[in-house]
Motif scaffolding. Structure first.
Motif, PDB file in Angstrom:
ATOM      1  N   TYR A   5     -13.291  30.678  -2.473  1.00 58.00           N
ATOM      2  CA  TYR A   5     -13.613  30.530  -1.134  1.00 58.00           C
ATOM      3  C   TYR A   5     -15.248  30.896  -1.037  1.00 58.00           C
ATOM      4  CZ  TYR A   5     -13.169  29.046   3.848  1.00 58.00           C
ATOM      5  OH  TYR A   5     -13.676  28.310   4.468  1.00 58.00           O
ATOM      6  N   ARG A   6     -14.518  32.358  -0.954  1.00 51.10           N
ATOM      7  CA  ARG A   6     -15.168  33.641  -0.109  1.00 51.10           C
ATOM      8  C   ARG A   6     -16.942  33.142  -0.881  1.00 51.10           C
ATOM      9  NH1 ARG A   6     -14.647  39.885  -0.557  1.00 51.10           N
ATOM     10  NH2 ARG A   6     -16.564  40.058   0.439  1.00 51.10           N
ATOM     11  N   ILE A   7     -16.825  32.871  -2.414  1.00 47.42           N
ATOM     12  CA  ILE A   7     -17.766  32.786  -2.871  1.00 47.42           C
ATOM     13  C   ILE A   7     -18.442  31.842  -3.046  1.00 47.42           C
ATOM     14  CG2 ILE A   7     -17.380  35.227  -3.457  1.00 47.42           C
ATOM     15  CD1 ILE A   7     -17.557  33.273  -6.376  1.00 47.42           C
ATOM     16  N   GLN A   8     -18.334  30.523  -2.651  1.00 45.70           N
ATOM     17  CA  GLN A   8     -18.650  28.903  -2.467  1.00 45.70           C
ATOM     18  C   GLN A   8     -20.197  29.377  -1.746  1.00 45.70           C
ATOM     19  OE1 GLN A   8     -16.773  26.538   0.270  1.00 45.70           O
ATOM     20  NE2 GLN A   8     -16.233  27.551   1.798  1.00 45.70           N
ATOM     21  N   SER A   9     -21.010  28.962  -2.202  1.00 46.72           N
ATOM     22  CA  SER A   9     -22.750  29.146  -2.014  1.00 46.72           C
ATOM     23  C   SER A   9     -22.896  28.037  -0.463  1.00 46.72           C
ATOM     24  CB  SER A   9     -23.762  28.933  -3.273  1.00 46.72           C
ATOM     25  OG  SER A   9     -22.889  27.562  -3.512  1.00 46.72           O
TER      26      SER A   9
ATOM     27  N   GLU B  68     -16.792  36.134 -12.930  1.00 46.19           N
ATOM     28  CA  GLU B  68     -18.526  36.687 -12.389  1.00 46.19           C
ATOM     29  C   GLU B  68     -19.109  35.496 -12.951  1.00 46.19           C
ATOM     30  OE1 GLU B  68     -21.578  40.030 -12.858  1.00 46.19           O
ATOM     31  OE2 GLU B  68     -20.207  39.968 -14.536  1.00 46.19           O
ATOM     32  N   GLU B  69     -18.758  34.949 -14.263  1.00 45.90           N
ATOM     33  CA  GLU B  69     -19.491  33.546 -14.733  1.00 45.90           C
ATOM     34  C   GLU B  69     -20.124  32.931 -13.582  1.00 45.90           C
ATOM     35  OE1 GLU B  69     -17.969  35.890 -17.782  1.00 45.90           O
ATOM     36  OE2 GLU B  69     -16.937  35.637 -16.349  1.00 45.90           O
ATOM     37  N   PHE B  70     -18.846  32.430 -12.322  1.00 49.09           N
ATOM     38  CA  PHE B  70     -19.524  31.441 -12.003  1.00 49.09           C
ATOM     39  C   PHE B  70     -19.882  32.093 -10.670  1.00 49.09           C
ATOM     40  CE2 PHE B  70     -16.041  29.375 -14.972  1.00 49.09           C
ATOM     41  CZ  PHE B  70     -17.291  28.589 -15.161  1.00 49.09           C
ATOM     42  N   ASN B  71     -19.696  33.527 -10.601  1.00 43.30           N
ATOM     43  CA  ASN B  71     -19.866  33.856  -9.406  1.00 43.30           C
ATOM     44  C   ASN B  71     -21.708  34.023  -8.340  1.00 43.30           C
ATOM     45  OD1 ASN B  71     -20.673  36.025  -6.516  1.00 43.30           O
ATOM     46  ND2 ASN B  71     -19.148  37.121  -6.898  1.00 43.30           N
ATOM     47  N   PRO B  72     -22.391  33.176  -7.592  1.00 42.16           N
ATOM     48  CA  PRO B  72     -24.009  32.994  -7.762  1.00 42.16           C
ATOM     49  C   PRO B  72     -23.845  34.075  -7.360  1.00 42.16           C
ATOM     50  CG  PRO B  72     -22.390  32.344  -5.971  1.00 42.16           C
ATOM     51  CD  PRO B  72     -21.640  32.352  -6.387  1.00 42.16           C
ATOM     52  N   ALA B  73     -24.120  34.896  -6.915  1.00 44.42           N
ATOM     53  CA  ALA B  73     -24.385  36.667  -6.845  1.00 44.42           C
ATOM     54  C   ALA B  73     -24.603  37.608  -7.901  1.00 44.42           C
ATOM     55  CB  ALA B  73     -23.253  37.517  -5.696  1.00 44.42           C
ATOM     56  N   SER B  74     -23.974  37.141  -9.386  1.00 48.54           N
ATOM     57  CA  SER B  74     -24.167  37.872 -10.154  1.00 48.54           C
ATOM     58  C   SER B  74     -25.094  37.239 -10.707  1.00 48.54           C
ATOM     59  CB  SER B  74     -22.732  37.384 -11.120  1.00 48.54           C
ATOM     60  OG  SER B  74     -22.629  37.794 -12.291  1.00 48.54           O
TER      61      SER B  74
ATOM     62  N   GLU C 299     -22.413  28.481 -10.741  1.00 48.06           N
ATOM     63  CA  GLU C 299     -21.959  28.875  -9.384  1.00 48.06           C
ATOM     64  C   GLU C 299     -21.241  27.783  -8.682  1.00 48.06           C
ATOM     65  OE1 GLU C 299     -24.696  27.572  -5.918  1.00 48.06           O
ATOM     66  OE2 GLU C 299     -25.581  28.405  -7.564  1.00 48.06           O
ATOM     67  N   VAL C 300     -19.660  28.266  -7.791  1.00 46.38           N
ATOM     68  CA  VAL C 300     -18.924  27.795  -7.088  1.00 46.38           C
ATOM     69  C   VAL C 300     -19.657  27.281  -5.531  1.00 46.38           C
ATOM     70  CG1 VAL C 300     -16.797  27.885  -5.618  1.00 46.38           C
ATOM     71  CG2 VAL C 300     -16.972  29.073  -7.605  1.00 46.38           C
ATOM     72  N   ALA C 301     -20.182  25.689  -5.984  1.00 48.60           N
ATOM     73  CA  ALA C 301     -21.023  25.602  -4.649  1.00 48.60           C
ATOM     74  C   ALA C 301     -19.549  25.248  -3.622  1.00 48.60           C
ATOM     75  CB  ALA C 301     -21.421  24.267  -5.454  1.00 48.60           C
TER      76      ALA C 301
ATOM     77  N   ALA D 262     -12.322  22.805  -5.915  1.00 48.81           N
ATOM     78  CA  ALA D 262     -13.527  23.460  -6.147  1.00 48.81           C
ATOM     79  C   ALA D 262     -14.394  23.369  -6.832  1.00 48.81           C
ATOM     80  CB  ALA D 262     -13.231  25.131  -6.772  1.00 48.81           C
ATOM     81  N   ARG D 263     -15.611  22.882  -6.591  1.00 47.76           N
ATOM     82  CA  ARG D 263     -16.952  22.511  -6.717  1.00 47.76           C
ATOM     83  C   ARG D 263     -17.857  23.361  -7.866  1.00 47.76           C
ATOM     84  NH1 ARG D 263     -19.906  20.349  -3.690  1.00 47.76           N
ATOM     85  NH2 ARG D 263     -21.267  19.230  -5.547  1.00 47.76           N
ATOM     86  N   ILE D 264     -17.427  23.468  -9.662  1.00 50.81           N
ATOM     87  CA  ILE D 264     -18.794  24.071  -9.434  1.00 50.81           C
ATOM     88  C   ILE D 264     -19.656  23.227 -10.107  1.00 50.81           C
ATOM     89  CG2 ILE D 264     -18.556  26.134 -11.875  1.00 50.81           C
ATOM     90  CD1 ILE D 264     -15.558  26.534 -10.704  1.00 50.81           C
ATOM     91  N   LEU D 265     -21.311  23.913  -9.546  1.00 48.64           N
ATOM     92  CA  LEU D 265     -22.361  23.760 -10.393  1.00 48.64           C
ATOM     93  C   LEU D 265     -22.672  24.633 -11.735  1.00 48.64           C
ATOM     94  CD1 LEU D 265     -24.096  22.646  -7.045  1.00 48.64           C
ATOM     95  CD2 LEU D 265     -22.398  21.475  -8.322  1.00 48.64           C
TER      96      LEU D 265
END
Length: 337
Positions: free
Chosen positions: A244-248, A276-282, A288-290, A314-317
């Motif tokens: 939830y926190r890192i969703q783009s 980390e593989e789904f963190n858009p900041a990495s 990424e968690v959209a 959670a939707r992951i792109l």
């Protein structure tokens, strides 16, 4: 390769067969109550339309199969779950996983704490060496080159852990009972964190942990599961991140998510954590968690067959980038969000 993955966590609230005694203080479901419950759960599953769903408070796999038979999208899905131990002193709800994606053989349920962990409780002679409720681990195949570790958990609740010789009216005993619950929840978190560390020792794979943590994301037990990032594996951060926190696509103006209400307090205690593989900041991200959504409208109406928890989706792109592209040089020098 499928470009969007959908993961969901759903505490269904005491799914048991009609006539089955699941808690001493609860009346078993009648046939009519059971029918209403499995119909409602089936509707929620179809509403989620997720590829992988982790479920909590499952007392009967047969009942869960009845639910899937009522769905439109999951009749042919793979179900992984285990019934509670019938020889135990009292029945404990289990967890389960439903997947429309291939599940690699070797899925497991963990009842005992890993690495011989053993934690003492105040006023209890025998230390804790088992999870309060089992943890389920499965490996999901997205493509032959992309596998994901998925864990489903249900940590100890905040309900005070009274003992037979405790006086509930005594404030000290109440405090000790609350402390026991906190320690047990922390023990569950430590055991889960250890499982996460163990699973990636041989080969790094992305991780998703979902379930009922019985605590908010900033609480110490939840943070224990996430880790601090001090022990990177093969150059990649070992932390997990609150989806939830890192969703783009987070919209701060519509930040009304919650999954549980207690004494008038609205809290989010059901979480989907990602590596980390789904963190858009990495720079090591392969996706990424959209978006993270909470389906909680049913909590307003408080229907007897409905759950007392909101559902998390959670939707992951995916970026179309395989794991072979994630190297130590991809890891940012600065801490991630």
């Amino acid at each position: 390769m499928q470009q969007e993955l959908r993961f969901a966590s759903f505490n269904v609230c005491n799914l048991a067969l009609p006539g089955m005694k699941y808690y001493d203080d609860q009346i078993p479901y009648s046939s009519e109550e059971y029918g209403a419950k499995i119909n409602w759960i089936a509707q929620q599953l179809d509403r989620l339309d997720a590829d992988v769903i982790g479920l909590q408070e499952i007392f009967s796999q047969a009942a869960l199969k009845d639910v899937l038979a009522k769905t439109q999208h999951y009749r042919d899905a793979q179900l992984i779950g285990f019934d509670p131990d019938p020889l135990a002193d009292h029945l404990t709800p289990s967890v389960a996983l439903i997947s429309r994606l291939p599940v690699v053989s070797g899925a497991a349920i963990f009842t005992e704490l890993p690495n011989n962990l053993s934690i003492a409780l105040p006023g209890v002679h025998h230390p804790v060496n088992r999870f309060t409720r089992p943890v389920l681990h499965a490996t999901i195949e997205i493509t032959p080159d992309l596998l994901i570790h998925v864990f489903v958990c249900h940590l100890k609740s905040k309900l005070p852990d009274y003992r037979n010789d405790s006086n509930d009216d005594h404030p000290d005993q109440t405090g000790i009972a609350m402390l026991r619950s906190l320690i047990r929840r922390g023990t569950d978190a430590l055991g889960l964190r250890t499982l996460l560390a163990n699973v990636n020792k041989e080969k790094r794979l992305p991780i998703i942990v979902m379930g009922d943590f019985n605590d908010v994301a900033s609480a110490i037990p939840t943070q224990m599961v996430m880790g601090l990032g001090k022990y990177p594996l093969n150059g990649i951060d070992d932390r997990l991140f609150d989806g939830y926190r890192i969703q783009s696509r987070r919209d701060a103006l519509r930040d009304v998510g919650y999954t549980h209400v207690h004494d008038g307090s609205y809290e989010t205690i059901d979480h989907i954590l990602v590596s980390e593989e789904f963190n858009p900041a990495s720079r090591a991200a392969i996706g990424e968690v959209a978006e993270v959504m909470y389906l909680n409208d049913h909590m307003t109406f408080k229907q007897p067959h409905a759950s007392d928890h909101g559902l998390v989706l959670a939707r992951i792109l995916l970026h179309g980038k395989s794991l072979t592209g994630a190297t130590s040089s991809d890891v940012p020098d600065e801490p991630l969000a």
